[in-house]
Design an enzyme around this catalytic site. Structure first.
Site, PDB file in Angstrom:
ATOM      1  N   ILE A 164       0.834  -1.202   0.000  1.00 41.19           N
ATOM      2  CA  ILE A 164       0.000   0.000   0.000  1.00 41.19           C
ATOM      3  C   ILE A 164       0.866   1.248   0.000  1.00 41.19           C
ATOM      4  O   ILE A 164       0.585   2.217  -0.713  1.00 41.19           O
ATOM      5  CB  ILE A 164      -0.968  -0.012   1.200  1.00 41.19           C
ATOM      6  CG1 ILE A 164      -1.975  -1.165   1.041  1.00 41.19           C
ATOM      7  CG2 ILE A 164      -1.702   1.325   1.319  1.00 41.19           C
ATOM      8  CD1 ILE A 164      -2.913  -1.344   2.217  1.00 41.19           C
ATOM      9  N   ARG A 185      11.944  -1.320   8.337  1.00 43.44           N
ATOM     10  CA  ARG A 185      12.955  -2.224   8.886  1.00 43.44           C
ATOM     11  C   ARG A 185      14.176  -2.372   7.982  1.00 43.44           C
ATOM     12  O   ARG A 185      15.281  -2.612   8.461  1.00 43.44           O
ATOM     13  CB  ARG A 185      12.326  -3.593   9.153  1.00 43.44           C
ATOM     14  CG  ARG A 185      11.436  -3.626  10.391  1.00 43.44           C
ATOM     15  CD  ARG A 185      10.748  -4.948  10.552  1.00 43.44           C
ATOM     16  NE  ARG A 185       9.773  -5.182   9.492  1.00 43.44           N
ATOM     17  CZ  ARG A 185       8.972  -6.250   9.440  1.00 43.44           C
ATOM     18  NH1 ARG A 185       9.059  -7.179  10.370  1.00 43.44           N
ATOM     19  NH2 ARG A 185       8.103  -6.387   8.455  1.00 43.44           N
ATOM     20  N   ARG A 244      -3.334   1.792  10.910  1.00 42.46           N
ATOM     21  CA  ARG A 244      -4.115   1.344  12.061  1.00 42.46           C
ATOM     22  C   ARG A 244      -4.149   2.463  13.095  1.00 42.46           C
ATOM     23  O   ARG A 244      -3.166   3.165  13.291  1.00 42.46           O
ATOM     24  CB  ARG A 244      -3.495   0.085  12.688  1.00 42.46           C
ATOM     25  CG  ARG A 244      -3.679  -1.180  11.859  1.00 42.46           C
ATOM     26  CD  ARG A 244      -5.103  -1.689  11.932  1.00 42.46           C
ATOM     27  NE  ARG A 244      -5.301  -2.841  11.079  1.00 42.46           N
ATOM     28  CZ  ARG A 244      -5.721  -2.787   9.823  1.00 42.46           C
ATOM     29  NH1 ARG A 244      -5.959  -1.606   9.251  1.00 42.46           N
ATOM     30  NH2 ARG A 244      -5.903  -3.893   9.131  1.00 42.46           N
ATOM     31  N   GLU A 273     -12.846   2.689  17.211  1.00 42.59           N
ATOM     32  CA  GLU A 273     -13.686   2.919  16.039  1.00 42.59           C
ATOM     33  C   GLU A 273     -15.074   2.369  16.336  1.00 42.59           C
ATOM     34  O   GLU A 273     -15.194   1.209  16.707  1.00 42.59           O
ATOM     35  CB  GLU A 273     -13.088   2.233  14.804  1.00 42.59           C
ATOM     36  CG  GLU A 273     -11.786   2.856  14.360  1.00 42.59           C
ATOM     37  CD  GLU A 273     -11.198   2.224  13.090  1.00 42.59           C
ATOM     38  OE1 GLU A 273     -11.816   1.258  12.567  1.00 42.59           O
ATOM     39  OE2 GLU A 273     -10.148   2.688  12.632  1.00 42.59           O
ATOM     40  N   HIS A 292     -12.949   5.051   8.475  1.00 40.86           N
ATOM     41  CA  HIS A 292     -12.281   3.828   8.038  1.00 40.86           C
ATOM     42  C   HIS A 292     -12.878   3.315   6.724  1.00 40.86           C
ATOM     43  O   HIS A 292     -13.424   2.200   6.654  1.00 40.86           O
ATOM     44  CB  HIS A 292     -12.351   2.736   9.116  1.00 40.86           C
ATOM     45  CG  HIS A 292     -11.277   1.690   8.971  1.00 40.86           C
ATOM     46  ND1 HIS A 292     -10.810   0.939  10.027  1.00 40.86           N
ATOM     47  CD2 HIS A 292     -10.584   1.260   7.876  1.00 40.86           C
ATOM     48  CE1 HIS A 292      -9.879   0.094   9.605  1.00 40.86           C
ATOM     49  NE2 HIS A 292      -9.734   0.270   8.297  1.00 40.86           N
TER      50      HIS A 292
END
Length: 327
Positions: A164, A185, A244, A273, A292
């Site tokens: 994404i 990372r 998130r 949410e 969302h």
């Protein structure tokens, strides 16, 4: 196949027809559905999973030890209509040998499009402008009225250049972005196609005009965006989160926005949410909050439902899933 040998499946929400038809046409299953657009109440979830061989759930369903115990030893497969799986008690699921299907990839484009739309709406203050038109605040042209920030010549920082994140970067570059920074990372070979520069997080925060969060929720990223994080950003920077809600410390974000530490924020995910209507973030003009809806296109939700149903049926029959979580 007799009714006694049919496999029981519980579905926690009314799904797009593409998925429901697949389940209903399966000769080997008895399908029970919580037939509502609203989440299944906890008591009904525990009742519905009793004796189930398969469970098709959503991100909003907390599938913990209590639910797994209620289902009992018959439960062979859980299929979640989501990319994320932090709503599942993964360690417990793994211990019980339950297979898990999920829906990566299919919502990448829709989420990337929504992220760009949210970034533009936040940076160019579109919700404020719409409200001014509706309330009569639009009087005449004024040089500095409702001025925001543009992408042309800017530096964009993406935290998490996965599927994404890369799709977001691809869509942003044609706007004339000068530099694309990313952190994570490790460096990503695919970053070359957007001329992405792998930098430490502190460098990304201090040099970016737009900071876009597109990482997975892990112990390392939970609460990542906190007071120290926002203090390293430019005062003119715009913060966007479509990953998130728990990646962000919302109290610290409110402080950063209300004190002018950063310019604006756009969120498609929150904790909890739905966000309560009296939440402090909703009092701010420089914070745009969406419910969302990253994957909310008709085609994407249909494909997600279809993939979820196929994952469930494959798991029940012992076949390979199109998208199985490796645990």
């Amino acid at each position: 196949m007799s009714a006694q040998t049919r496999l029981k499946v519980f579905v926690t929400r009314r799904l797009p027809q593409e998925g429901m038809e697949l389940l209903q046409q399966s000769a080997g299953c008895t399908v029970s559905v919580w037939d509502s657009d609203e989440p299944v109440p906890r008591a009904e979830l525990l009742k519905g999973v009793e004796g189930a061989h398969g469970l098709l759930c959503l991100l909003s369903d907390r599938i913990d030890t209590e639910v797994l115990d209620a289902a009992g030893p018959n439960l062979k497969v859980i299929s979640t209509l989501s990319v994320g799986f932090d709503h599942l008690a993964i360690d417990e699921v793994k211990k019980r040998g339950i297979r898990v299907g999920y829906t990566p990839d299919v919502l990448t484009d829709a989420t990337a499009e929504l992220t760009v739309a949210l970034l533009l709406a936040t940076a160019r203050r579109l919700p404020e402008g719409i409200q001014e038109v509706k309330s009569g605040g639009w009087s005449t042209w004024k040089p500095l009225w409702l001025c925001g920030y543009g992408l042309s010549g800017s530096t964009v920082g993406v935290i998490g250049l996965g599927r994404i994140g890369l799709a977001i970067a691809r869509r942003l570059m044609p706007f004339g972005v000068k530099r694309l920074l990313y952190s994570g990372r490790q460096p990503k070979p695919q970053a070359q196609e957007v001329d992405g520069e792998y930098v430490p997080l502190d460098t990304l925060l201090s040099e970016s005009d737009f900071v876009v969060v597109s990482c997975a929720l892990t112990p390392d990223t939970q609460g990542l965006c906190n007071k120290a994080f926002f203090s390293k950003m430019k005062k003119t920077a715009v913060f966007i989160n479509t990953s998130r809600g728990a990646v962000v410390n919302q109290e610290d974000l409110f402080e950063a926005l209300s004190t002018g530490q950063i310019a604006a924020a756009g969120l498609d995910v929150t904790t909890p949410e739905p966000l309560p209507t009296d939440h402090p973030l909703l009092t701010l003009n420089n914070c745009v909050v969406l419910p969302h809806i990253g994957s909310a296109t008709y085609s994407t939700r249909g494909i997600m439902a279809q993939l979820s149903a196929n994952n469930l049926l494959a798991g029940l029959s012992g076949d390979a899933m199109a998208s199985e979580l490796k645990m």
